[in-house]
Design an enzyme around this catalytic site. Structure first.
Site, short mmCIF file in Angstrom:
data_model
loop_
_atom_site.label_atom_id
_atom_site.label_comp_id
_atom_site.label_asym_id
_atom_site.label_seq_id
_atom_site.Cartn_x
_atom_site.Cartn_y
_atom_site.Cartn_z
N ASP A 25 23.83 -6.24 -13.81
CA ASP A 25 24.40 -6.58 -15.12
C ASP A 25 25.84 -5.83 -15.21
OD1 ASP A 25 24.47 -7.18 -17.90
OD2 ASP A 25 23.88 -4.84 -18.22
N ASP A 27 28.22 -5.03 -18.18
CA ASP A 27 28.39 -4.22 -19.21
C ASP A 27 27.56 -2.98 -18.99
OD1 ASP A 27 30.36 -3.65 -21.46
OD2 ASP A 27 29.76 -5.84 -21.93
N ASP A 245 21.39 -1.59 -17.68
CA ASP A 245 21.36 -0.34 -18.54
C ASP A 245 20.54 -0.91 -19.89
OD1 ASP A 245 23.23 -2.47 -19.47
OD2 ASP A 245 23.91 -0.98 -20.83
MG LIG Z 1 24.48 -4.14 -20.07
#
Ligand SMILES: [Mg+2]
Length: 304
Positions: A25, A27, A245
């Protein structure tokens, strides 16, 4: 049930040896807004040196693949166009190859999404401001409608307006008109006092107006991983890890697809959130439990 264990230095070698493909991922994992996360580029570099195949898998629909490559290179990451699995590209690809769309797209979305539709040769309109000009409902009822629209595509659109909701809902009144959404993330992870609504809020408004459910391409849907498996030989769920995250998107998609999962704590969720999910009896929340967690990609990199 996923183990939800800390990926300590003594476990890293075996864990990394057990995968060939890394879905990362963006961000909260490799960057935050416009800054790279310290140590992330070095960690990915070491993984490449070990022969791992890397894909950048992001729900954020505001950028095209070309724009992602520019951002990655500017922030010091090594990256190649085919490694970018973003929802703007996925949406254009889905309309072209899965739906074999023969008609126009009404787009509630970004310039990045428009760029990907252009590259696929798909006609579209709707991008940019489309504000309400009067409160006269008779004028709204006389809005021009294009009979060639065969799909409504919804992603992030900073110019979302009441008029756009009228148009999208009207096109979607036709059950033959496809309804596709990039992702349903509800908030942007910017922190601070201001809450920034994400694409999910826009998709929610269109869903309510249309009284229909869209096909959603972004995580936690399986679509992005399935499309990687279709396009790249040798990618298997057993030997792929999803690093993210956010438990509700990254980790949930990984679990749904049968991948290994690793939560990094540089973005939205932490080990505390993961452990809370692990304690829950809900099947949905059990999907939001990773195999492993680690503080950051930098920590992973240090032990490689
Ligand atoms: Mg993310």
């Amino acid at each position: 049930m996923a183990a939800c264990k800390e990926l300590t230095a003594n476990l890293v070698h075996d864990f990394i040896s057990s995968v060939d493909t890394i879905l990362c991922d963006c961000d909260g994992v490799i960057w935050k807004n416009n800054d790279s996360i310290p140590g992330a580029a070095e960690a990915l570099k070491k993984l490449r040196l070990k022969g791992k195949r890397i894909f950048f898998v992001t729900n954020n629909s505001t950028k095209s693949r070309k724009q992602y490559i520019e951002k990655l290179l500017n922030l010091g990451f090594e990256a190649y166009p085919e490694e970018i699995i973003c929802t703007a590209f996925a949406a254009a690809s889905y309309l072209k190859h899965s739906l074999k769309l023969n008609g126009k797209v009404y787009l509630i979305g970004s310039i990045g999404m428009a760029e990907e539709l252009d590259l696929m040769g798909i006609p579209y309109f709707g991008i940019g401001p489309d504000p309400v000009k009067s409160l006269d409902m008779a004028e709204w009822a006389a809005l021009p409608i294009d009979n060639e629209v065969k799909a409504v595509l919804v992603g992030f659109d900073e110019h979302l307006s009441y008029i756009k909701l009228i148009k999208a809902g009207t096109y979607l009144n036709d059950p033959e008109c496809a309804f596709v959404a990039t992702n349903e993330d509800l908030r942007y992870p910017l922190g601070g006092k201001i809450m920034i609504p994400g694409t999910g809020v826009i998709v929610g408004a269109v869903k309510q107006a249309a009284q229909r459910e869209p096909v959603v391409l972004g995580k936690p849907s399986k679509y992005l991983f399935d499309s990687i498996m279709q396009s790249f030989e040798g990618v298997t769920p057993e030997r792929t890890v999803m690093i993210g995250d956010r438990l509700s998107t990254d980790i949930s998609m990984g679990r749904t697809c049968g991948l290994k999962t690793l939560l990094v704590e540089t973005g939205i969720d932490t080990r505390v959130d993961a452990k809370e999910n692990q304690k829950s009896n809900s099947i949905e929340r059990q999907k939001m439990v990773p195999d492993y967690f680690i503080t950051s990609l930098a920590d992973l990199g240090k032990t490689l």
